[in-house]
Design an enzyme around this catalytic site. Structure first.
Site, PDB file in Angstrom:
ATOM      1  CG  HIS A   1      -1.980   1.170   1.913  1.00 35.09           C
ATOM      2  ND1 HIS A   1      -0.786   1.898   3.014  1.00 35.09           N
ATOM      3  CD2 HIS A   1      -2.686   1.730   0.776  1.00 35.09           C
ATOM      4  CE1 HIS A   1      -0.722   2.727   2.810  1.00 35.09           C
ATOM      5  NE2 HIS A   1      -2.675   3.463   1.513  1.00 35.09           N
TER       6      HIS A   1
ATOM      7  CG  ASN B   1      -2.552   8.190   0.860  1.00 34.79           C
ATOM      8  OD1 ASN B   1      -1.294   8.617   1.658  1.00 34.79           O
ATOM      9  ND2 ASN B   1      -2.686   8.627  -0.297  1.00 34.79           N
TER      10      ASN B   1
ATOM     11  NE  ARG C   1      -2.627  12.056   4.577  1.00 41.24           N
ATOM     12  CZ  ARG C   1      -1.841  10.551   5.214  1.00 41.24           C
ATOM     13  NH1 ARG C   1      -1.648   9.890   3.770  1.00 41.24           N
ATOM     14  NH2 ARG C   1      -1.388  10.705   6.186  1.00 41.24           N
TER      15      ARG C   1
ATOM     16  CG  HIS D   1      12.312  -1.366   6.621  1.00 39.83           C
ATOM     17  ND1 HIS D   1      11.716  -0.256   7.243  1.00 39.83           N
ATOM     18  CD2 HIS D   1      11.245  -1.640   6.502  1.00 39.83           C
ATOM     19  CE1 HIS D   1      10.493  -0.243   7.660  1.00 39.83           C
ATOM     20  NE2 HIS D   1      10.520  -1.531   6.919  1.00 39.83           N
TER      21      HIS D   1
ATOM     22  CG  HIS E   1      -8.539  -6.837  16.577  1.00 36.64           C
ATOM     23  ND1 HIS E   1      -8.236  -5.391  16.003  1.00 36.64           N
ATOM     24  CD2 HIS E   1      -8.677  -7.321  16.554  1.00 36.64           C
ATOM     25  CE1 HIS E   1      -8.204  -5.918  14.880  1.00 36.64           C
ATOM     26  NE2 HIS E   1      -9.117  -6.673  15.292  1.00 36.64           N
TER      27      HIS E   1
END
Lengths: 305, 305
Positions: A108, A110, A112, A146, A176
């Site tokens: 993923h 992104n 912005r 990395h 969780h």
């Protein structure tokens, strides 16, 4: 002059979207990205490019959006509550790749840009990053990922990689499940260090590092033989991706709450997913090693190899 | 005497859990429910009964839990903020059934009891209900389901069915999809009308109506022939179930945030799920009719037939 210029950012983001699609197409020529152009009733538009059924990528999405409004929602500015209610413009490119082979990781990224106007000075910042979610872990892939992250940050200051690597580990964490979403990467927000030109340069550098790093891993792992066991584990682990995105991801939850385009926002969800009550991997198996070793924050630059 | 007695509720809930399991077993003798007994570090315990791989039910879960704490989390009492921080005991049985045949609907039910102590008078209430989520809609099933709901409410007052039918439609609504989760049923909370004995009677009546109504629908639809088209649509629609539970369901989100047992809470998620970008059903098809007709609030008692 160092005046922030949203139009320059927009133009770059649209080019960037195409470059990521081209890079993925080079890895997987069968991929046929559609392009859905949409308008937001509240103001703005976007281009969602999605496809499924590739040889390497089972599902891929690369979304551009550029939306504006007269009142910035409070949930969009947890860090700067004083900006809520002011006019804003938010644009970005967001992408998620779900590979077919369980030995290939999901990824993923992104990039912005946000500009908030109204009374007083105008405020702007960049945000973004990339992260990697393996099903079967390979330390050398995490290290290479990395290293690319560090190299993308380096020209802009040695403090940036450790800072945004740590933020990535903190952000992509499933409380969780007591595990990270993957092996991390970079996550930055509210970034305007050094003024517009420099901050934009940093965002571009991070953006450009993503697709080549990911493509290199796909090329390395795409032909690894696998069977039903690995496929079932991949489907099971994809459930964690769904859990993170719907329970924790600010972009997803904010986007859906603020009337964003649902199909574009949920493009990030995997094509096929499995949940099994209380499933536990066999001790000592590669499936157990994923959570025991890989899904914990690690100093990957000094790990493995 | 009408003193609230949590122990009586606990005993009934444990019997109730067994009765639902027995009812499902009668429909699907291949179902082999396990029983995981767990302790909550913060106080309390539970019994999670789950199984998958039945002939009729692909996955089923019936959970009992009885937890307590010294400080009621604020998120648990949106309607009564003044109770936050007081000692509490919360118990309930919650169940979700995911059938194999796409012509059988998924169903969910829950009966719960909350007691809040501390300074001043102690406060208690019941909550619960049941709802039905078809993949292929049948008006006669929705009508039968709502008739059973009405009949369960009737002895306690004619105002209850319309009130809690409407709350169910409001609660099980996916705002980002502009559709209800299913054809509804009953949803009540903060219920203490008429005192403990009467309120408990109402909760029991609702609880007891669930399994027979659902079993009748399973028996009617379990042998309907289906193919790959219906199966794929079922997997696709199950995505909506995941979206609702992780984005909106208060029990799920609160449970995960408050350190509940993750595997018990997420037992509600379907066994296999599919997401497909921007998929649209063929106009005029049964798949289109689901969202156009069935997934809108309807006065089912005066509908269809």
């Amino acid at each position: 002059m160092d005046t922030p210029d949203p139009e320059i950012v927009r133009t770059w983001l649209l080019d960037y979207q195409e470059s990521v699609i081209a890079e993925m197409h080079a890895v997987d020529p069968k991929l046929a990205f559609g392009a859905d152009r949409w308008q937001r009733p509240g103001g703005g538009s976007g281009v969602s490019c999605a496809c499924s059924g590739g040889d390497v990528l089972e599902k891929a999405g690369v979304n551009f959006s550029d939306v504006h409004g007269i009142q910035l929602p409070a949930s969009a500015t947890a860090a700067r509550p004083e900006l809520a209610g002011r006019p804003f413009r938010a644009m970005g490119v967001s992408m998620v790749m779900h590979p077919r082979n369980p030995y290939c990781p999901t990824s993923h990224a992104n990039i912005r840009f946000m500009a908030v106007g109204g009374p007083g000075e105008s405020v702007w910042w960049f945000g973004g990053g990339f992260d990697l979610t393996p099903y079967y872990g390979f330390a050398e892939d995490a290290v290479a990922w990395h290293r690319a992250a560090e190299a993308a940050c380096a020209p802009f200051g040695a403090h940036l990689y450790p800072k945004y690597k740590e933020e990535c580990d903190r952000y992509f964490y499933l409380r969780h499940r007591h595990e990270t979403r993957g092996v991390g990467g970079l996550f930055f927000d509210d970034f305007s260090e050094g003024g517009f030109a420099k901050a934009f340069g940093f965002a571009q550098s991070v953006g450009k590092a993503y697709a080549p790093s990911y493509a290199a891993i796909l090329r390395k792992r795409r032909d690894t033989a696998y069977g039903e066991r690995e496929r079932q584990f991949q489907l099971y682990r994809r459930g964690r991706y769904v859990e993170f995105n719907l329970l924790y991801d600010r972009g997803t939850v904010f986007g859906l709450q603020s009337g964003g385009r649902t199909e574009s926002i949920l493009m990030s969800l995997p094509p096929l997913v499995r949940w099994e009550y209380n499933w536990q991997p066999e001790p000592g198996s590669p499936e157990a090693r994923l959570t025991e070793y890989f899904l914990k924050p690690r100093d990957w630059l000094n790990e493995g190899a």
